[in-house]
Design a protein around this motif. Structure first.
Motif, PDB file in Angstrom:
ATOM      1  N   PHE A  91       0.806  -1.215   0.000  1.00  0.00           N
ATOM      2  CA  PHE A  91       0.000   0.000   0.000  1.00  0.00           C
ATOM      3  C   PHE A  91       0.841   1.267   0.000  1.00  0.00           C
ATOM      4  CE2 PHE A  91      -2.923  -3.159   1.699  1.00  0.00           C
ATOM      5  CZ  PHE A  91      -4.086  -2.860   1.024  1.00  0.00           C
ATOM      6  N   GLU A 197      -3.205   0.366  -7.536  1.00  0.00           N
ATOM      7  CA  GLU A 197      -4.109  -0.430  -6.699  1.00  0.00           C
ATOM      8  C   GLU A 197      -4.674  -1.611  -7.479  1.00  0.00           C
ATOM      9  OE1 GLU A 197      -5.677   3.188  -3.783  1.00  0.00           O
ATOM     10  OE2 GLU A 197      -6.887   2.518  -5.471  1.00  0.00           O
ATOM     11  N   ALA A 211      -8.006  -1.542   3.444  1.00  0.00           N
ATOM     12  CA  ALA A 211      -7.152  -0.902   2.437  1.00  0.00           C
ATOM     13  C   ALA A 211      -7.107   0.606   2.643  1.00  0.00           C
ATOM     14  CB  ALA A 211      -7.667  -1.238   1.039  1.00  0.00           C
TER      15      ALA A 211
END
Length: 373
Positions: A91, A197, A211
């Motif tokens: 991330f 993503e 997320a």
């Protein structure tokens, strides 16, 4: 099929909190207060500090996620699938994009109106579509290419409306042009975030709230640390604080101390982004991603109406035209026209488009995990 009360509540929550998010940020920008050391009154122009607050709101989604997991595990038959192991550092790249794009947009919000800010963010579908073709091997259908072209026309119309209205607002023409360009530039970064993503994150089937919270954690941590060097980096006329630096968090806290309502505006921004992400994810799950796109477009109208009512901007017909064109472009790109067209030629095709409502992120409903910053 009629919506249940729960679905109506989710839709209302998404529309309300999404509108509050932008309006609260603009409200904070409009305050004038004295800073530290007896400096004279000046505008609250602290975009990077505001971005830190936004990421704090996203970070809080982690707490919501773990609360839902705890609650689900207490049930006789848990419904939430156990999370697959994944590396949280996945991330980090999209979080860096989110951090950069959000900071640029908060800078731009100081230079233009809240409604133009929200409308110009619709340009993200242009860059998302092009990047998805280049890096993800997507094939856009003709209606999506048409949607991109219509969106470009809409951006031109909104830009002309801004040029026309700059004479009536407190912003100079050069500021309005710079702000609009910064917003569009930020959408390029947001589109890169969405591609990252899609390519690296979604295949791990991470819960959306987790997320959002993880990206919020990285964004909050990194940007909060960057506030220290920003305190010393000279920014000249680009700066909005008396010291002329890129960001002066101490000046911001002094202004908040002298005008406590600024804290209320910041709190509204922080809390609304958390509730907005939760509501948006729930709307996609309980109703459809197309409904989420429509509600996201409607909040632009709410922001514009409230800004007019509060006297933050003046009415210009070109903005209505630009909004309509942008809405048409988004509808074409996201396939909203398919169910309508399917009902015209033959009744039996009513189910056409239902699958399209649940398509992947970049093939239709282009929305970043935490695009509602």
């Amino acid at each position: 099929m009629a919506w249940s009360r729960y679905q109506l509540g989710l839709a209302a929550l998404m529309l309300l909190t999404g509108s509050i998010n932008t309006l609260a940020a603009k409200w904070a920008d409009n305050f004038v207060a004295a800073g530290c050391g007896g400096t004279e009154e000046h505008g609250f122009q602290h975009p990077f500090l505001q971005a830190v607050g936004m990421f704090l709101g996203e970070f809080s989604c982690l707490a919501v996620f773990y609360l839902l997991v705890w609650r689900d595990r207490r049930r006789p038959e848990p419904s939430m699938a156990p999370s697959r192991p994944f590396n949280s550092l996945l991330f980090l790249p999209p979080a860096l994009c989110d951090m950069t794009g959000t900071s640029i947009m908060y800078v731009a919000l100081n230079m233009t109106s809240a409604s133009s800010f929200q409308m110009l963010r619709g340009s993200v579908i242009i860059f998302t579509g092009l990047l998805s073709v280049a890096f993800l091997g997507r094939k856009l259908v003709p209606s999506q290419w048409l949607g991109i072209l219509v969106t470009i026309v809409g951006l031109v119309v909104v830009g002309l409306a801004d040029l026309h209205s700059s004479h009536d607002q407190k912003h100079k023409l050069s500021e309005v042009i710079t702000g609009d360009l910064l917003i569009i530039m930020a959408q390029v970064i947001v589109a890169v975030q969405m591609v990252l993503e899609e390519k690296f994150v979604y295949k791990h089937d991470v819960h959306p709230l987790r997320a959002v919270g993880t990206e919020g954690f990285f964004g909050f941590l990194i940007l909060a640390l960057l506030l220290v060097p920003m305190y010393y980096i000279p920014a000249g006329s680009f700066s909005g604080n008396p010291r002329g630096t890129l960001e002066d968090a101490l000046d911001a806290f002094c202004q908040i101390g002298r005008r406590p309502l600024i804290a209320l505006a910041l709190l509204g921004n922080i809390s609304s982004i958390a509730f907005f992400n939760f509501a948006g994810i729930s709307v996609t799950k309980e109703i459809s991603a197309t409904t989420r796109m429509v509600l996201d477009s409607l909040r632009t109208l709410v922001i514009w109406a409230v800004s007019l009512a509060l006297g933050w901007e003046t009415f210009h017909g070109l903005e209505i035209l630009g909004f309509g064109v942008l809405l048409t472009g988004a509808a074409l790109y996201n396939g909203l026209h398919r169910p309508l067209l399917a009902r015209l030629p033959r009744r039996g095709a009513e189910e056409t488009g239902t699958g399209a409502e649940r398509e992947g992120l970049l093939s239709g409903e282009s929305t970043a995990i935490n695009s509602e910053s």
